[in-house]
Design a protein around this motif. Sequence first.
Motif, mmCIF file in Angstrom:
data_model
loop_
_atom_site.group_PDB
_atom_site.id
_atom_site.type_symbol
_atom_site.label_atom_id
_atom_site.label_comp_id
_atom_site.label_asym_id
_atom_site.label_seq_id
_atom_site.Cartn_x
_atom_site.Cartn_y
_atom_site.Cartn_z
ATOM 1 N N ILE B 179 -5.233 -8.954 7.176
ATOM 2 C CA ILE B 179 -4.003 -8.550 7.868
ATOM 3 C C ILE B 179 -3.735 -7.043 7.782
ATOM 4 N N PRO B 180 -3.851 -6.417 6.587
ATOM 5 C CA PRO B 180 -3.527 -4.988 6.522
ATOM 6 C C PRO B 180 -4.301 -4.159 7.520
ATOM 7 N N TYR B 181 -5.549 -4.476 7.671
ATOM 8 C CA TYR B 181 -6.344 -3.647 8.566
ATOM 9 C C TYR B 181 -5.910 -3.808 10.009
ATOM 10 N N TYR B 182 -5.555 -5.047 10.374
ATOM 11 C CA TYR B 182 -5.055 -5.250 11.735
ATOM 12 C C TYR B 182 -3.728 -4.536 11.918
ATOM 13 N N LEU B 183 -2.902 -4.569 10.894
ATOM 14 C CA LEU B 183 -1.615 -3.860 10.982
ATOM 15 C C LEU B 183 -1.854 -2.370 11.168
ATOM 16 N N MET B 184 -2.784 -1.834 10.369
ATOM 17 C CA MET B 184 -3.052 -0.404 10.478
ATOM 18 C C MET B 184 -3.610 -0.053 11.842
ATOM 19 N N SER B 185 -4.465 -0.918 12.366
ATOM 20 C CA SER B 185 -5.026 -0.644 13.688
ATOM 21 C C SER B 185 -3.938 -0.677 14.738
ATOM 22 N N ALA B 186 -2.973 -1.600 14.569
ATOM 23 C CA ALA B 186 -1.883 -1.660 15.534
ATOM 24 C C ALA B 186 -1.020 -0.420 15.442
ATOM 25 N N GLY B 187 -1.079 0.282 14.313
ATOM 26 C CA GLY B 187 -0.302 1.511 14.167
ATOM 27 C C GLY B 187 -1.146 2.746 14.352
ATOM 28 N N CYS B 188 -2.294 2.597 15.007
ATOM 29 C CA CYS B 188 -3.163 3.742 15.306
ATOM 30 C C CYS B 188 -3.685 4.457 14.071
ATOM 31 N N MET B 189 -3.802 3.797 12.955
ATOM 32 C CA MET B 189 -4.244 4.506 11.770
ATOM 33 C C MET B 189 -5.608 4.006 11.296
ATOM 34 N N ASP B 252 -19.004 0.868 9.581
ATOM 35 C CA ASP B 252 -18.077 1.473 8.632
ATOM 36 C C ASP B 252 -18.142 0.797 7.269
ATOM 37 N N GLY B 253 -18.193 1.621 6.230
ATOM 38 C CA GLY B 253 -18.192 1.049 4.891
ATOM 39 C C GLY B 253 -16.857 1.232 4.213
ATOM 40 N N PHE B 254 -16.183 2.325 4.552
ATOM 41 C CA PHE B 254 -15.006 2.706 3.781
ATOM 42 C C PHE B 254 -13.848 1.723 3.940
ATOM 43 N N TYR B 255 -13.385 1.560 5.181
ATOM 44 C CA TYR B 255 -12.262 0.655 5.398
ATOM 45 C C TYR B 255 -12.654 -0.787 5.102
ATOM 46 N N SER B 256 -13.924 -1.099 5.393
ATOM 47 C CA SER B 256 -14.356 -2.478 5.145
ATOM 48 C C SER B 256 -14.277 -2.797 3.667
ATOM 49 N N ARG B 257 -14.720 -1.842 2.833
ATOM 50 C CA ARG B 257 -14.678 -2.101 1.399
ATOM 51 C C ARG B 257 -13.243 -2.160 0.914
ATOM 52 N N LEU B 258 -12.412 -1.304 1.500
ATOM 53 C CA LEU B 258 -11.033 -1.221 1.038
ATOM 54 C C LEU B 258 -10.237 -2.478 1.390
ATOM 55 N N PHE B 259 -10.430 -2.973 2.601
ATOM 56 C CA PHE B 259 -9.557 -4.054 3.060
ATOM 57 C C PHE B 259 -10.250 -5.390 3.245
ATOM 58 N N LEU B 260 -11.523 -5.332 3.571
ATOM 59 C CA LEU B 260 -12.172 -6.582 3.954
ATOM 60 C C LEU B 260 -13.210 -6.983 2.922
ATOM 61 N N GLY B 261 -12.942 -6.611 1.669
ATOM 62 C CA GLY B 261 -13.937 -6.832 0.625
ATOM 63 C C GLY B 261 -14.383 -8.274 0.493
ATOM 64 N N ASN B 262 -13.499 -9.224 0.808
ATOM 65 C CA ASN B 262 -13.861 -10.626 0.599
ATOM 66 C C ASN B 262 -14.634 -11.214 1.758
ATOM 67 N N THR B 263 -14.607 -10.524 2.887
ATOM 68 C CA THR B 263 -15.297 -11.067 4.053
ATOM 69 C C THR B 263 -16.737 -10.562 4.051
ATOM 70 N N GLN B 264 -17.641 -11.457 4.356
ATOM 71 C CA GLN B 264 -19.047 -11.060 4.415
ATOM 72 C C GLN B 264 -19.294 -10.290 5.705
ATOM 73 N N LEU B 265 -19.613 -9.004 5.561
ATOM 74 C CA LEU B 265 -19.852 -8.181 6.746
ATOM 75 C C LEU B 265 -21.235 -7.572 6.645
#
Lengths: 302, 333
Positions: B179-189, B252-265
């Motif tokens: 969710i956080p990453y989607y929220l951030m994307s919705a806020g252009c960040m 991308d590694g940075f945001y993925s590690r920060l927010f999506l650590g539990n998802t296998q990417l």
Amino acid sequence: MKKQKNKLAGLQKRKAISGYLFISPFIIGFLVFMVKPLAQSLYMSFCEVLLGPGQFEPVYKGLANYKQAFLVDPDFNSMLLTELGRMFVYSLAIMVFSFFVALILNQEFKGRALVRAIFFLPVILSSGVIIGLEENNSLMSQLADTIEMSTSGVSVTAVLEELLRTANVGIKVFEKVFEVIDNIYDVAIMSGIQIIIFLSGLQTISSSMYEAASIEGCTKWESLWKITFPMVSSLLLVNWVYTIIDFCMRTDNQVIKKISTEMVTKQQYGFASALSWVYFLVVILYVGITSLIISKGVYYYD
Amino acid sequence: MTKTKVKSADNFWERNRKSEGYLLKRTMLNWGISICRFILLFGMCFLILQPILNKISVSFMTESDLYNPIVINIPENFTTGNYQMAATLMKYGEALKNSMIISVTIALLQIAVCTLVGYGFARFEFPLKKFWFACVMMVILVPPQTISNSLHLHFRYFDVFGIFEAVKGQAINLRGSKIPYYLMSAGCMGLKNGLYIYMIRQFFRTIPKDLEEAAYVDGCGTLKTFVRIMLPEGKPILTSCFLFAFVWQWTDGFYSRLFLGNTQLVSTGLSRIVDSLGAFLMKELGVKTTVSVAYSNCILATGTLMIILPLIIIYLFAQRAFVESISSSGIKM
């Protein structure tokens, strides 16, 4: 008359409101996800952050973190300086390289589209995690060593370097130049977007200008410096800024690496925040000063 | 055919004689330039492609080939075992699916929002416009590392004006969820979103004002003008921004590690691949073994190839969209 003026003001107001509505996602996102974390990390950089189970408590310590960064930490100063130096040399190299390649790609020849596609490929392929992995891939460097040995160690740059060293002229400068030439691969993969930007600029120069110049007796070399260069100089600024930003955010950057080890491995949030603020301010200053200098020389046609 | 050729050759020498050798000199010079250019470009293209070619050849080698000093490019014992190994280590099937879903949805969301914002900056006059645009520039300039730790905390104890605390008794933990990453994307960040806003704004600025005014005169409202007139005009730049967003999100590694650590990417899978190789071998053999450098690098090369393969396919089909957009959007300060 008065009524009309009012109406106009109403229209302007309506436009302003809809403008704000359009950019509102950015404003909200900026306030929530940028201003607040930025302020927080600025505050944290003046604190020591105590971590407990399920809690998190910044304790104000003044400038201690900054003192530690500049006076105590053995690596940070030198790292910052080396990165800045590297940034300067490489940005220059990228500028020269991409301008040169754009000049070549602007000519008519067969397979131009293919070559252009290949030059742009690194923008897509060397992004994100892949750069960091490329960096410590010792197998590839092993292979390169093997190949170099099997070609009986003929290295043109080494020979040239030897020659110039014995000639004893401007050693420091030459060493930098040779370092760049040896790492031409890095330069090439970092200049994808810059090449395209220069190319787009070159294509907008009307050919009548060159024709007029050549009728007046201008050689190609002269028209390069008198026409082409001034016409794309505004793009030079764009490219310079883009290159620096791109360079300072890459994951193989020493300072960035240090910041993330401090933060993730050592959990020193305060110190890491201080480091990243110093880095951020230095980069901003650097971009500001250099682009001010460049913008003095930029020529705007229209 | 031959006759005309002979004739043209005759013609050439005749013309050359008439121009007192100038034509010959000119042709030779042109040929010389072409040859030099060819060599130069060939060299540089090889330079860029060489690592990929090298990885391809390494990925088909068996371990013994890696140590064999005679084998450099063409493997002696051809194998696809490395691919299977890398696929199991990265959980390739699942990771591919996850990455696909996340990259597509994130890219769509980011571009949708950035289009709105970029359009707003390009076509409307409002107070403080310069200030907000300076903020966009700042978003481009701030390294995400600067704010990453406080973002981390922000989502660890996530709350909107204390609502959740009032309802549930405590702030909710959004770490590890998407969710956080989607929220951030919705806020252009999200990743490089400032750049997309900038590019889209530059594009919309070039559309003549008459088009918009004609639409207003014909009774289109602001929103209708945007959807019916401006969006179709902006299709090329939007496609290419979408492609960029997709590709950069993919690797991308940075945001993925920060927010999506539990998802296998695929991106995080690749960055962990050497460690997972060690763990895998330990599990298989039952004893702690150190993986040889060459073999782990070989697996790494294979894994890299596997994650860039979809990108290469996309690039082959959409090459024009990638390259043209940047040149056509007319990036100028």
